[in-house]
Design an enzyme around this catalytic site. Structure first.
Site, PDB file in Angstrom:
ATOM      1  N   ASP A 227       0.805  -1.233   0.000  1.00  0.00           N
ATOM      2  CA  ASP A 227       0.000   0.000   0.000  1.00  0.00           C
ATOM      3  C   ASP A 227       0.836   1.282   0.000  1.00  0.00           C
ATOM      4  O   ASP A 227       0.336   2.358   0.354  1.00  0.00           O
ATOM      5  CB  ASP A 227      -0.977  -0.012   1.177  1.00  0.00           C
ATOM      6  CG  ASP A 227      -2.147  -0.952   0.926  1.00  0.00           C
ATOM      7  OD1 ASP A 227      -2.554  -1.065  -0.251  1.00  0.00           O
ATOM      8  OD2 ASP A 227      -2.643  -1.574   1.883  1.00  0.00           O
TER       9      ASP A 227
ATOM     10  N   ASP B 242      -7.220  -4.224  -4.219  1.00  0.00           N
ATOM     11  CA  ASP B 242      -6.860  -2.864  -3.808  1.00  0.00           C
ATOM     12  C   ASP B 242      -5.560  -2.376  -4.469  1.00  0.00           C
ATOM     13  O   ASP B 242      -5.341  -1.181  -4.630  1.00  0.00           O
ATOM     14  CB  ASP B 242      -6.679  -2.759  -2.288  1.00  0.00           C
ATOM     15  CG  ASP B 242      -7.609  -3.656  -1.492  1.00  0.00           C
ATOM     16  OD1 ASP B 242      -8.038  -4.695  -2.026  1.00  0.00           O
ATOM     17  OD2 ASP B 242      -7.886  -3.349  -0.332  1.00  0.00           O
TER      18      ASP B 242
HETATM   19  N1  GLY Z   1      -7.119  -1.386   1.168  1.00  0.00           N
HETATM   20  C1  GLY Z   1      -7.836  -1.963   2.245  1.00  0.00           C
HETATM   21  C2  GLY Z   1      -9.234  -1.517   2.318  1.00  0.00           C
HETATM   22  O1  GLY Z   1      -9.800  -1.031   1.360  1.00  0.00           O
HETATM   23  O2  GLY Z   1      -9.790  -1.640   3.370  1.00  0.00           O
END
Ligand code: GLY
Length: 385
Positions: free
Chosen positions: A106, A167
């Site tokens: 992320d 994601d």
């Molecule tokens: N990227 C993790 C979420 O959307 O909760």
């Protein structure tokens, strides 16, 4: 740029409300990096680590969104305080490079709304260096046999070496940016291979998407899928659908590849077909009648993606996407925003996951994407993805 056929007074009101609220909230929370609110007050995820995990605290995946909100406001108003507060948040993230063992895929969510936004607006050389550093870390998570980017590090009792999640479509724009910035195509090759894998293995025939797909980390190929933050395996976690929809639009914007646009459309059609009369989005489109939870963040993210789709297609198709985005955003504006001084966040009723202990709370990315979406409708957003 998007041009609306008619004026919508509520959009102008939303811009005014955002401007008024961010004016005092930014002063109040300038020394924090908020994730949620506790009794109406922003928490500070830069200094708190509720789970004690290495991926939490300063490494928490949402720590870029506060900076992103401040950069959107700086871009909108030109007020220098927003730039200064955004710099404070970005500087703190340097601790994450030191705490490398806790970093994950992320890094796009963390450094696109902070360093890339900063570099776009101010050409700050430190921001460029940070964003490139993060892009190298993301590229290092690529599995060339499976052609995917590994999502998370080890979870107790779970082997996640082969795990990729939807994601990540929001993290790979950092790789496209790195190629555009340096002229070195390695980053873009990785982003495209990952997007191709997601297109083949995550997107289901009806246009819905899996949250987690596990690949064989030695041989490649799908091992199994998981429901992740949704209701169950095979269901459709709405924020995941939104990450996929807007994520493929981003890959399309960076590459011009028609297959990414078509994939974004397929996910969008599934999403639109599932928007009910109320315009309120559940945590999972296939969740049971009870317990019934909603997720305002999924709605705001999907609206951003739908507006980008509307900008990318011709006049005939545009209204389907634009009207769906307007329905989602108007519902949020009228029913799920808090403009009072009782709450530091704007959007209410976000849910991190169907099976979380807590639901219907304020979450910082809900605020971020709501602001981005409303500014998009006025052609005043800052695009750094
Ligand atoms: N990227 C993790 C979420 O959307 O909760």
């Amino acid at each position: 740029m998007l041009v609306l056929d008619q004026t919508h007074a509520w959009i102008d009101q939303a811009v005014q409300n955002i401007t008024d609220k961010m004016h005092w909230v930014s002063d109040k929370s300038k020394l924090k990096i908020p994730y949620t609110t506790l009794q109406g007050e922003h928490d500070d995820r830069a200094t708190n680590n509720p789970s004690g995990d290495e991926a939490d605290g300063i490494n928490w995946w949402t720590n870029g969104f506060w900076g992103g909100m401040l950069w959107q406001m700086y871009h909108l108003t030109g007020e220098e305080k927003y730039r200064d507060y955004a710099n404070l948040a970005e500087d703190k993230l340097d601790q994450s490079f030191e705490k490398f063992y806790g970093l994950h895929h992320d890094v796009g969510f963390m450094w696109l709304p902070t360093s890339v936004a900063n570099y776009l607006l101010t050409r700050n050389p430190d921001s460029r260096k940070r964003a490139l550093h993060a892009a190298h870390l993301l590229a290092g998570r690529y599995n060339p046999v499976g052609q995917f980017i590994r999502a998370w590090n080890d979870i107790p009792d779970t082997d996640t070496r082969g795990w990729a999640i939807i994601d990540c479509m929001f993290n790979i724009p950092l790789l496209y940016w790195a190629t555009e910035e340096t002229g070195d195509p390695r980053f873009r090759h990785i982003a495209e291979r990952h997007a191709d894998t997601v297109m083949q293995s995550f997107v289901r025939p009806d246009g819905s998407v899996h949250h987690i797909v596990e690949f064989d980390p030695y041989l490649g190929g799908v091992v199994q899928t998981y429901g992740g933050q949704g209701y169950e395996n095979g269901s459709s976690w709405t924020r995941g659908q939104a990450w996929g929809l807007y994520g493929f639009m981003m890959s399309y914007r960076h590459t011009g590849k028609d297959e990414y646009l078509q994939t974004a459309k397929r996910i969008a059609h599934y999403f639109i077909a599932n928007i009910g009369e109320s315009g309120i989005i559940p945590v999972d489109f296939r969740q049971p009648e009870e317990p019934k939870y909603e997720d305002s963040t999924a709605s705001a993210i999907a609206a951003c993606g739908l507006i980008e789709l509307a900008k990318a297609v011709g006049e005939c198709e545009k209204n389907l996407y634009l009207n769906s985005a307007l329905k989602l955003l108007r519902t949020l504006f009228e029913e799920r925003t808090d403009w009072s001084k009782d709450c530091d966040c704007i959007l209410q009723n976000g849910s991190a996951a169907y099976h979380s202990a807590t639901h219907h709370q304020s979450i910082i990315y809900g605020d971020y994407y709501f602001i981005e979406a409303i500014l998009k409708l006025k052609g005043k957003d800052l695009y750094f993805w």
